[in-house]
Each structure stands twice: as C-alpha cells, then as structure tokens.
Scaffold this active site. Structure first.
Site, PDB file in Angstrom:
ATOM      1  N   LYS A  30      26.672  33.943  -8.581  1.00  0.00           N
ATOM      2  CA  LYS A  30      26.402  33.064  -9.722  1.00  0.00           C
ATOM      3  C   LYS A  30      26.945  33.662 -11.029  1.00  0.00           C
ATOM      4  O   LYS A  30      27.348  34.835 -11.067  1.00  0.00           O
ATOM      5  CB  LYS A  30      24.896  32.819  -9.801  1.00  0.00           C
ATOM      6  CG  LYS A  30      24.337  32.031  -8.599  1.00  0.00           C
ATOM      7  CD  LYS A  30      22.865  31.731  -8.787  1.00  0.00           C
ATOM      8  CE  LYS A  30      22.296  30.953  -7.620  1.00  0.00           C
ATOM      9  NZ  LYS A  30      20.860  30.606  -7.840  1.00  0.00           N
ATOM     10  N   TYR A  70      23.400  20.854  -6.414  1.00  0.00           N
ATOM     11  CA  TYR A  70      21.952  21.084  -6.465  1.00  0.00           C
ATOM     12  C   TYR A  70      21.155  19.780  -6.459  1.00  0.00           C
ATOM     13  O   TYR A  70      19.997  19.778  -6.877  1.00  0.00           O
ATOM     14  CB  TYR A  70      21.600  21.931  -7.684  1.00  0.00           C
ATOM     15  CG  TYR A  70      21.810  23.413  -7.466  1.00  0.00           C
ATOM     16  CD1 TYR A  70      21.089  24.103  -6.489  1.00  0.00           C
ATOM     17  CD2 TYR A  70      22.704  24.149  -8.241  1.00  0.00           C
ATOM     18  CE1 TYR A  70      21.256  25.456  -6.277  1.00  0.00           C
ATOM     19  CE2 TYR A  70      22.878  25.519  -8.042  1.00  0.00           C
ATOM     20  CZ  TYR A  70      22.148  26.159  -7.052  1.00  0.00           C
ATOM     21  OH  TYR A  70      22.316  27.508  -6.843  1.00  0.00           O
ATOM     22  N   PHE A  78      13.327  22.427 -13.354  1.00  0.00           N
ATOM     23  CA  PHE A  78      14.374  23.355 -13.782  1.00  0.00           C
ATOM     24  C   PHE A  78      15.790  22.840 -13.496  1.00  0.00           C
ATOM     25  O   PHE A  78      16.772  23.541 -13.770  1.00  0.00           O
ATOM     26  CB  PHE A  78      14.173  24.731 -13.125  1.00  0.00           C
ATOM     27  CG  PHE A  78      14.139  24.690 -11.612  1.00  0.00           C
ATOM     28  CD1 PHE A  78      15.306  24.640 -10.858  1.00  0.00           C
ATOM     29  CD2 PHE A  78      12.925  24.723 -10.941  1.00  0.00           C
ATOM     30  CE1 PHE A  78      15.269  24.609  -9.477  1.00  0.00           C
ATOM     31  CE2 PHE A  78      12.884  24.688  -9.544  1.00  0.00           C
ATOM     32  CZ  PHE A  78      14.069  24.636  -8.818  1.00  0.00           C
ATOM     33  N   ARG A 106      19.899  35.285   3.751  1.00  0.00           N
ATOM     34  CA  ARG A 106      18.648  35.091   3.003  1.00  0.00           C
ATOM     35  C   ARG A 106      17.838  36.397   2.994  1.00  0.00           C
ATOM     36  O   ARG A 106      17.240  36.749   1.982  1.00  0.00           O
ATOM     37  CB  ARG A 106      17.809  33.957   3.618  1.00  0.00           C
ATOM     38  CG  ARG A 106      18.484  32.593   3.678  1.00  0.00           C
ATOM     39  CD  ARG A 106      18.517  31.787   2.436  1.00  0.00           C
ATOM     40  NE  ARG A 106      17.324  31.760   1.665  1.00  0.00           N
ATOM     41  CZ  ARG A 106      17.178  30.990   0.568  1.00  0.00           C
ATOM     42  NH1 ARG A 106      18.175  30.185   0.169  1.00  0.00           N
ATOM     43  NH2 ARG A 106      16.097  31.015  -0.126  1.00  0.00           N
ATOM     44  N   THR A 112      13.627  34.346  -4.363  1.00  0.00           N
ATOM     45  CA  THR A 112      14.272  33.641  -5.484  1.00  0.00           C
ATOM     46  C   THR A 112      14.063  34.383  -6.804  1.00  0.00           C
ATOM     47  O   THR A 112      15.002  34.532  -7.597  1.00  0.00           O
ATOM     48  CB  THR A 112      13.685  32.210  -5.599  1.00  0.00           C
ATOM     49  OG1 THR A 112      13.802  31.560  -4.328  1.00  0.00           O
ATOM     50  CG2 THR A 112      14.394  31.403  -6.663  1.00  0.00           C
ATOM     51  N   ARG A 123      19.219  40.454  -4.889  1.00  0.00           N
ATOM     52  CA  ARG A 123      18.564  39.965  -6.109  1.00  0.00           C
ATOM     53  C   ARG A 123      17.759  41.072  -6.788  1.00  0.00           C
ATOM     54  O   ARG A 123      17.732  41.158  -8.027  1.00  0.00           O
ATOM     55  CB  ARG A 123      17.708  38.742  -5.794  1.00  0.00           C
ATOM     56  CG  ARG A 123      18.576  37.473  -5.626  1.00  0.00           C
ATOM     57  CD  ARG A 123      17.797  36.327  -5.040  1.00  0.00           C
ATOM     58  NE  ARG A 123      18.510  35.060  -5.142  1.00  0.00           N
ATOM     59  CZ  ARG A 123      18.164  33.964  -4.481  1.00  0.00           C
ATOM     60  NH1 ARG A 123      17.124  33.973  -3.653  1.00  0.00           N
ATOM     61  NH2 ARG A 123      18.853  32.844  -4.622  1.00  0.00           N
ATOM     62  N   ASN A 133      19.777  34.407 -10.870  1.00  0.00           N
ATOM     63  CA  ASN A 133      19.360  35.326  -9.811  1.00  0.00           C
ATOM     64  C   ASN A 133      20.507  35.768  -8.902  1.00  0.00           C
ATOM     65  O   ASN A 133      20.326  36.003  -7.711  1.00  0.00           O
ATOM     66  CB  ASN A 133      18.190  34.730  -9.021  1.00  0.00           C
ATOM     67  CG  ASN A 133      18.543  33.400  -8.370  1.00  0.00           C
ATOM     68  OD1 ASN A 133      19.648  32.900  -8.534  1.00  0.00           O
ATOM     69  ND2 ASN A 133      17.606  32.838  -7.633  1.00  0.00           N
ATOM     70  N   HIS A 136      23.479  32.650  -4.493  1.00  0.00           N
ATOM     71  CA  HIS A 136      22.956  31.508  -3.726  1.00  0.00           C
ATOM     72  C   HIS A 136      23.162  31.791  -2.253  1.00  0.00           C
ATOM     73  O   HIS A 136      24.113  32.478  -1.872  1.00  0.00           O
ATOM     74  CB  HIS A 136      23.737  30.234  -4.097  1.00  0.00           C
ATOM     75  CG  HIS A 136      23.467  29.085  -3.154  1.00  0.00           C
ATOM     76  ND1 HIS A 136      22.349  28.290  -3.266  1.00  0.00           N
ATOM     77  CD2 HIS A 136      24.155  28.634  -2.062  1.00  0.00           C
ATOM     78  CE1 HIS A 136      22.363  27.373  -2.286  1.00  0.00           C
ATOM     79  NE2 HIS A 136      23.453  27.568  -1.549  1.00  0.00           N
ATOM     80  N   GLU A 147      27.475  22.559   2.669  1.00  0.00           N
ATOM     81  CA  GLU A 147      27.835  23.366   1.497  1.00  0.00           C
ATOM     82  C   GLU A 147      29.206  24.021   1.669  1.00  0.00           C
ATOM     83  O   GLU A 147      29.968  24.116   0.698  1.00  0.00           O
ATOM     84  CB  GLU A 147      26.750  24.413   1.231  1.00  0.00           C
ATOM     85  CG  GLU A 147      25.446  23.789   0.747  1.00  0.00           C
ATOM     86  CD  GLU A 147      24.357  24.796   0.430  1.00  0.00           C
ATOM     87  OE1 GLU A 147      23.261  24.367   0.025  1.00  0.00           O
ATOM     88  OE2 GLU A 147      24.588  26.021   0.560  1.00  0.00           O
TER      89      GLU A 147
HETATM   90  P1  IDP Z   1      16.825  29.787  -3.535  1.00  0.00           P
HETATM   91  O1  IDP Z   1      18.114  29.957  -4.317  1.00  0.00           O
HETATM   92  O2  IDP Z   1      16.112  31.109  -3.340  1.00  0.00           O
HETATM   93  O3  IDP Z   1      17.006  29.021  -2.257  1.00  0.00           O
HETATM   94  P2  IDP Z   1      15.651  27.347  -4.613  1.00  0.00           P
HETATM   95  O4  IDP Z   1      14.184  27.055  -4.623  1.00  0.00           O
HETATM   96  O5  IDP Z   1      16.518  26.619  -3.637  1.00  0.00           O
HETATM   97  O6  IDP Z   1      15.822  28.934  -4.452  1.00  0.00           O
HETATM   98  O7  IDP Z   1      16.170  27.078  -6.091  1.00  0.00           O
HETATM   99  C1  IDP Z   1      17.551  26.990  -6.358  1.00  0.00           C
HETATM  100  C2  IDP Z   1      17.856  27.802  -7.597  1.00  0.00           C
HETATM  101  O8  IDP Z   1      17.178  27.220  -8.701  1.00  0.00           O
HETATM  102  C3  IDP Z   1      17.331  29.257  -7.570  1.00  0.00           C
HETATM  103  O9  IDP Z   1      18.194  30.139  -6.892  1.00  0.00           O
HETATM  104  C4  IDP Z   1      17.251  29.566  -9.053  1.00  0.00           C
HETATM  105  O10 IDP Z   1      18.548  29.843  -9.602  1.00  0.00           O
HETATM  106  C5  IDP Z   1      16.756  28.241  -9.610  1.00  0.00           C
HETATM  107  N1  IDP Z   1      15.288  28.188  -9.683  1.00  0.00           N
HETATM  108  C6  IDP Z   1      14.399  28.046  -8.669  1.00  0.00           C
HETATM  109  N2  IDP Z   1      13.133  28.043  -9.112  1.00  0.00           N
HETATM  110  C7  IDP Z   1      13.217  28.162 -10.457  1.00  0.00           C
HETATM  111  C8  IDP Z   1      12.235  28.225 -11.513  1.00  0.00           C
HETATM  112  O11 IDP Z   1      11.025  28.160 -11.278  1.00  0.00           O
HETATM  113  N3  IDP Z   1      12.718  28.381 -12.782  1.00  0.00           N
HETATM  114  C9  IDP Z   1      14.053  28.455 -13.064  1.00  0.00           C
HETATM  115  N4  IDP Z   1      14.992  28.405 -12.117  1.00  0.00           N
HETATM  116  C10 IDP Z   1      14.596  28.269 -10.831  1.00  0.00           C
HETATM  117 MG    MG Z   2      17.694  27.055  -1.991  1.00  0.00          MG
END
Ligand code: IDP
Ligand code: MG
Length: 159
Positions: A30, A70, A78, A106, A112, A123, A133, A136, A147
């Site tokens: 990212k 997304y 968010f 993962r 996350t 991360r 973070n 992805h 994807e």
């Molecule tokens: P993941 O990337 O660990 O699968 P997801 O829940 O799919 O997490 O969320 C996608 C992306 O959205 C996360 O990687 C992060 O960049 C962002 N994100 C997720 N939850 C939050 C939040 O609570 N606040 C801000 N950004 C978030």
């Molecule tokens: Mg995800």
C-alpha cells in the site's frame, strides 16, 4: 500433466489428503509501504517465505479503481477514507503462488490493526496505522481469483 497442472496436483482428482493445493493470492504493497521504502524488505520476505511471484507492477490507482477494488466495504464508515488513502501514492500489486497462499499470506501479514498484529508479521514491522497498514491480502481463494483478474490480464502472469 496438462496446462496449469503442477507438482502438487499429480495425485489427481483434487485429492487434498496429502498435498495442500497450490493457490494464488493477490497482494498490494500500500502507499505507506512504498512511501516508507519498504518494497525491498517486503519482497525479500515474500521470497524467503517461499512464494512464487507470478506478476508484479507499480501502479498509481485512480479513485474509481480504489472504489471498485474495495467495493465490498462500501457500506463501512472508513470506505471513503480508505479509497482516498489508496490513491495517495503509488502501490505495488503482485500475484503470488504457494500451497494455501491465501492463508499463508494472511498469517504472514498479521492483524488489520498493526497494534494487534503478531510480532514479526509484515504489518507489525512496517504498518503505520490500521488504515495505512502496509499490505493487502485476498481473504479467500475465490476473491483472490477476482482480485488477480482485476490487476492482471490473461497471459500477463508468469507460470
Ligand atoms: P484486511 O485488509 O485485514 O483484510 P479489511 O477488514 O478487509 O482488513 O479492511 C480493508 C482495509 O480497510 C484494511 O486493510 C485497512 O486498510 C482499512 N480498514 C479496516 N478497518 C478500518 C478501520 O476501522 N479504520 C480505518 N481503516 C480500516
Ligand atoms: Mg480484507
């Protein structure tokens, strides 16, 4: 062995009894990871952990790319911030292959929120925040296929 077959499918009939099936996953380094010069560290880790890199490119996403990618999160609070963050600088997208690649990646990236990510995960080592973070990873084999197709045309992947 026909096109697309590989060492772990020689037992045929989709048997999972011994071999774990070879799988693809889509990853993104990212904007924070690129800006903070972590591409090299993360690619080294990808190689050390035994993933095969099938395709990799540096891209500047457009807002509509980010929104489409997304889309599953469009109802989440968010979503708009996330899309703006994902276009704040270039990203590296890559298709990786390994046995059980989706879960393997993962596990390697961690939770996350980097504050909750296990020690030595990508991360934990490199992310700035829950939003920024670092990386992805696809969350299922089915989503990984979609994807990978989002970023790579047929014939663009090695292997
Ligand atoms: P993941 O990337 O660990 O699968 P997801 O829940 O799919 O997490 O969320 C996608 C992306 O959205 C996360 O990687 C992060 O960049 C962002 N994100 C997720 N939850 C939050 C939040 O609570 N606040 C801000 N950004 C978030
Ligand atoms: Mg995800």
């Amino acid at each position: 062995m026909g096109p697309g077959s590989d060492w772990n499918s020689v037992d045929g009939e989709g048997s999972r009894s011994f071999w774990t099936s070879m799988e693809k996953t889509l990853i993104i380094l990212k904007p924070d990871a690129v800006k903070n010069k972590h591409i090299g560290h993360i690619v080294t880790r990808i190689e050390e952990e035994g993933f095969k890199i099938l395709g990799m490119k540096l891209l500047q996403l457009s807002k509509s790319d980010a929104q489409k990618f997304y889309e599953v999160h469009k109802e989440r609070p968010f979503y708009d911030d996330l899309c703006n963050y994902m276009i704040s600088g270039p990203v590296v997208v890559a298709a990786l292959e390994a046995p059980a690649a989706v879960q393997k990646w993962r596990d390697l990236i961690g939770a996350t929120d980097p504050k909750e990510a296990a020690a030595n995960t990508i991360r934990a080592l490199y992310a700035e925040s829950k939003e920024a973070n670092a990386v992805h990873g696809s969350d299922s084999a089915e989503n990984a296929q979609n994807e990978v197709a989002f970023f790579f045309k047929d014939g663009e992947l090695i292997g």
